[in-house]
Write a protein that holds these residues in place. Structure first.
Motif, PDB file in Angstrom:
ATOM      1  N   THR A  10       0.823  -1.211   0.000  1.00 23.05           N
ATOM      2  CA  THR A  10       0.000   0.000   0.000  1.00 23.05           C
ATOM      3  C   THR A  10       0.857   1.261   0.000  1.00 23.05           C
ATOM      4  OG1 THR A  10      -0.269  -0.081   2.405  1.00 23.05           O
ATOM      5  CG2 THR A  10      -2.022  -1.072   1.058  1.00 23.05           C
ATOM      6  N   GLU A  14       0.306   3.802  -2.939  1.00 22.03           N
ATOM      7  CA  GLU A  14      -0.111   5.161  -2.582  1.00 22.03           C
ATOM      8  C   GLU A  14       0.816   6.189  -3.229  1.00 22.03           C
ATOM      9  OE1 GLU A  14      -0.631   8.807  -0.150  1.00 22.03           O
ATOM     10  OE2 GLU A  14       1.189   7.663  -0.442  1.00 22.03           O
ATOM     11  N   SER A  17      -0.016   6.396  -6.913  1.00 22.16           N
ATOM     12  CA  SER A  17      -1.259   7.127  -7.143  1.00 22.16           C
ATOM     13  C   SER A  17      -1.057   8.628  -6.943  1.00 22.16           C
ATOM     14  CB  SER A  17      -2.376   6.604  -6.232  1.00 22.16           C
ATOM     15  OG  SER A  17      -2.166   6.956  -4.888  1.00 22.16           O
ATOM     16  N   LEU A  48      -6.487   4.410  -1.949  1.00 19.78           N
ATOM     17  CA  LEU A  48      -5.185   3.918  -1.499  1.00 19.78           C
ATOM     18  C   LEU A  48      -4.694   4.653  -0.260  1.00 19.78           C
ATOM     19  CD1 LEU A  48      -3.500   3.310  -4.947  1.00 19.78           C
ATOM     20  CD2 LEU A  48      -4.134   1.576  -3.257  1.00 19.78           C
ATOM     21  N   TYR A  52      -3.699   2.664   2.992  1.00 19.65           N
ATOM     22  CA  TYR A  52      -2.389   2.853   3.629  1.00 19.65           C
ATOM     23  C   TYR A  52      -2.545   3.137   5.118  1.00 19.65           C
ATOM     24  CZ  TYR A  52       2.060   4.918   4.946  1.00 19.65           C
ATOM     25  OH  TYR A  52       3.234   5.194   5.603  1.00 19.65           O
TER      26      TYR A  52
END
Length: 102
Positions: A10, A14, A17, A48, A52
């Motif tokens: 994650t 993240e 993203s 995300l 996270y």
């Protein structure tokens, strides 16, 4: 899935993203060509980001992180791409896995 593995996945996702969202914001606000990147990566990054935070809290509890380590990992979700740096920092300070010898 192991908590730290999910945390690592994650953290990396993240950060990617965030990158997509930053590119999307450039295309929307600077180049003024399209807002599709913000539309897509905004939603993806939001999901995300939450994943996270949940993964961080899960691994913090599972591995008994200190409060400082947990707060640093949670705060890393705010500045762009910082989750990569914190994940790398945490992996270097992570105790080696114990292997059973039979």
């Amino acid at each position: 899935m192991q908590p730290y593995r999910l945390f690592r996945i994650t953290a990396i996702a993240e950060a990617f993203s965030w990158t997509g969202l930053l590119i999307g914001m450039y295309l929307k606000h600077v180049a003024e060509t399209t807002d599709a990147g913000v539309w897509l990566f905004g939603r993806l990054h939001g999901a995300l980001f939450i994943a996270y935070l949940v993964a961080t809290l899960w691994v913090a509890r599972a591995e008994r992180w200190s409060l400082v380590r947990t707060v640093v990992a949670l705060a890393a979700s705010v500045p762009p791409l910082t989750t990569l740096l914190v994940e790398r920092w945490l992996s270097r300070r992570r105790p080696a896995p114990v292997t059973e010898t039979v």
